[in-house]
Write a protein that holds these residues in place. Structure first.
Motif, PDB file in Angstrom:
ATOM      1  N   TYR A 104      -9.107  -1.223 -72.293  1.00  0.00           N
ATOM      2  CA  TYR A 104      -9.407  -2.440 -73.036  1.00  0.00           C
ATOM      3  C   TYR A 104     -10.277  -3.336 -72.169  1.00  0.00           C
ATOM      4  CZ  TYR A 104      -5.390  -0.684 -75.635  1.00  0.00           C
ATOM      5  OH  TYR A 104      -4.519   0.115 -76.328  1.00  0.00           O
ATOM      6  N   ASP A 105     -11.239  -4.029 -72.791  1.00  0.00           N
ATOM      7  CA  ASP A 105     -12.187  -4.827 -72.015  1.00  0.00           C
ATOM      8  C   ASP A 105     -12.621  -6.038 -72.827  1.00  0.00           C
ATOM      9  OD1 ASP A 105     -14.129  -5.864 -70.388  1.00  0.00           O
ATOM     10  OD2 ASP A 105     -15.300  -4.016 -70.208  1.00  0.00           O
ATOM     11  N   LEU A 106     -12.029  -7.196 -72.511  1.00  0.00           N
ATOM     12  CA  LEU A 106     -12.409  -8.453 -73.141  1.00  0.00           C
ATOM     13  C   LEU A 106     -13.056  -9.409 -72.139  1.00  0.00           C
ATOM     14  CD1 LEU A 106      -9.393  -9.154 -75.557  1.00  0.00           C
ATOM     15  CD2 LEU A 106     -11.655  -8.236 -76.128  1.00  0.00           C
ATOM     16  N   ARG A 107     -13.650  -8.840 -71.085  1.00  0.00           N
ATOM     17  CA  ARG A 107     -14.405  -9.690 -70.180  1.00  0.00           C
ATOM     18  C   ARG A 107     -15.570 -10.320 -70.942  1.00  0.00           C
ATOM     19  NH1 ARG A 107     -15.420  -5.398 -65.482  1.00  0.00           N
ATOM     20  NH2 ARG A 107     -15.632  -4.120 -67.375  1.00  0.00           N
ATOM     21  N   GLY A 108     -15.937 -11.531 -70.533  1.00  0.00           N
ATOM     22  CA  GLY A 108     -16.940 -12.279 -71.277  1.00  0.00           C
ATOM     23  C   GLY A 108     -18.242 -11.538 -71.452  1.00  0.00           C
TER      24      GLY A 108
END
Length: 319
Positions: A104-108
Motif C-alpha cells: 500500500y502506498d499513500l505517500r503524497g
C-alpha cells in the motif's frame, strides 16, 4: 481543527446503484487490451446507463490499468457521455512486480503521480471522486491530506473518499481536511455480514471473533459519508443456478415482487437505514439488466423479509 466545507456540491452524488468496472479491460495478465475489450466495455456501460446507473467505479490497479484505459476509450467514442456520468476511481495499492510483493502506498508524491496516470488513461480532465483504496500504515494523515488538497487546488479531483477504512481512520484523516470525505467503500453483502453482525453481537461470545471495527457504520451516517458496498452480489453465491436455502428464498421473494433475485439481494443492502449504495461488478449485460430494479425502484422488503434473509443466510438464529 480544520474547518470542513458544508457545500452540498462537495457531497457524494445520490445514487441507488454504482457500476463497478473491475471486470472491464481484458485479463489480469498485463497484456494490452484489444478492440473487442473496448466493445465489451462499451456494451456494459451502455447497459448500465439504460438501467439508470450513472456512477462508474474504477481503480488504477484494475486489470493493471486497462480497466481505466478501456473506459477512457468508451468516453472518447461517445460524445457527451462524460458530462452525463460520475467517474470514481481509486489509488493506494501497488500490485506485486518482479520480486517486490504487493503493498500500500499513500505517500503524497505517489498519490499525485497515480492520479495523473489515471487521468491520462481515462482521457478526462477531472476525476469526480477519488477514493484511497486501502490504509497505508506507513504514511501519516498530514502528508495524505496535503496531496489531496493539492489535487483539489489544481482542479484535478472534485471530491475525496476512502475504501476499507475504520471510523478511527476516517476521523483522523478528516481532521486534516477542509473538504468532507464523501464515501467509504467496504465489502458488504448477504454473504459478508460482519458489518451488520457487529451491531448485534455485543455481550455474546461471538463478538470477539467478528472483527468489524466498532462504530464505523454509525460514524459514516453521522458524518454524511456515503457507504458503498463492494462485492454486493456476493460473487454469484446466491443467484443464477445456486442451490441453497438462501438462493431459494431470494427466488421466492423475487417472484412475489415481480423482479429478480439479484435485485432482492441488492435491496437487502439498500434497505438498511445507513443508506448503503451497492456496487455491482459484473461485465455481462444480462446480469446488469437483472439488477435494473435495484437502480430504479426503492427497496421493496418488509422488516420481516429483511430479517428472514439475514437469518437464512447466517444459518443460525440471532443471539
Amino acid at each position: 481543527m480544520t474547518t470542513v466545507s458544508t457545500d452540498p456540491a462537495a457531497r457524494a452524488p445520490q445514487a441507488r446503484l454504482i457500476y463497478g468496472c473491475m471486470g472491464l479491460g481484458g485479463g489480469w495478465d498485463r497484456t494490452p487490451y484489444t478492440a473487442e475489450d473496448v466493445d465489451r466495455a462499451q456494451a456494459a456501460v451502455e447497459t448500465a446507463l439504460e438501467c439508470g446507473i450513472s456512477v462508474f467505479d474504477l481503480a488504477d490497479i484494475y486489470r493493471f490499468g486497462t480497466s481505466e484505459a478501456v473506459f477512457g476509450e468508451v468516453l472518447a467514442r461517445t460524445p457527451g457521455l462524460r458530462e452525463r456520468i460520475t467517474v470514481q476511481t481509486k489509488c493506494g495499492i501497488r500490485l506485486a512486480e518482479g520480486d517486490r510483493p504487493g503493498l500500500y502506498d499513500l505517500r503524497g508524491d505517489s498519490i499525485l503521480r497515480r492520479v495523473e496516470e489515471s487521468l491520462a488513461r481515462l482521457r478526462t480532465e477531472v476525476i469526480d471522486t477519488l477514493l484511497l483504496h486501502r490504509p497505508d500504515p506507513l504514511t501519516g494523515p498530514d502528508e495524505i491530506a496535503a496531496a489531496l488538497h493539492e489535487l483539489h487546488r489544481q482542479g484535478l479531483v472534485r471530491r475525496f473518499g476512502v475504501s476499507n477504512m475504520s471510523a478511527a481512520q476516517l476521523a483522523q484523516l478528516q481532521s486534516r481536511l477542509e473538504l468532507p470525505l464523501v464515501a467509504n467503500q467496504l465489502e458488504m453483502s448477504l454473504a459478508r455480514r460482519d458489518w451488520v453482525e457487529a451491531g448485534v453481537l455485543l455481550n455474546t461470545s461471538a463478538a470477539t471473533s467478528n472483527g468489524f471495527p466498532e462504530g464505523t457504520l454509525e460514524a459514516c451516517v453521522d458524518r454524511g459519508i456515503q457507504l458503498q458496498a463492494w462485492g454486493a452480489l456476493a460473487r454469484g453465491r446466491y443467484t443464477g443456478d445456486a442451490d441453497s436455502p438462501t438462493a431459494e428464498l431470494l427466488r421466492r421473494l423475487a417472484r412475489s415482487k415481480d423482479t429478480t433475485p439479484e435485485t432482492v439481494l441488492l435491496w437487502w443492502l439498500a434497505r438498511h437505514p445507513a443508506g448503503i449504495v451497492p456496487v455491482i461488478g459484473t461485465s455481462r449485460p444480462d446480469r446488469i439488466r437483472a439488477c435494473r430494479d435495484a437502480a430504479l425502484r426503492a427497496p421493496d422488503l418488509t422488516h420481516e423479509e429483511w430479517y428472514e434473509l439475514w437469518i437464512t443466510a447466517r444459518g443460525t438464529p440471532l443471539p
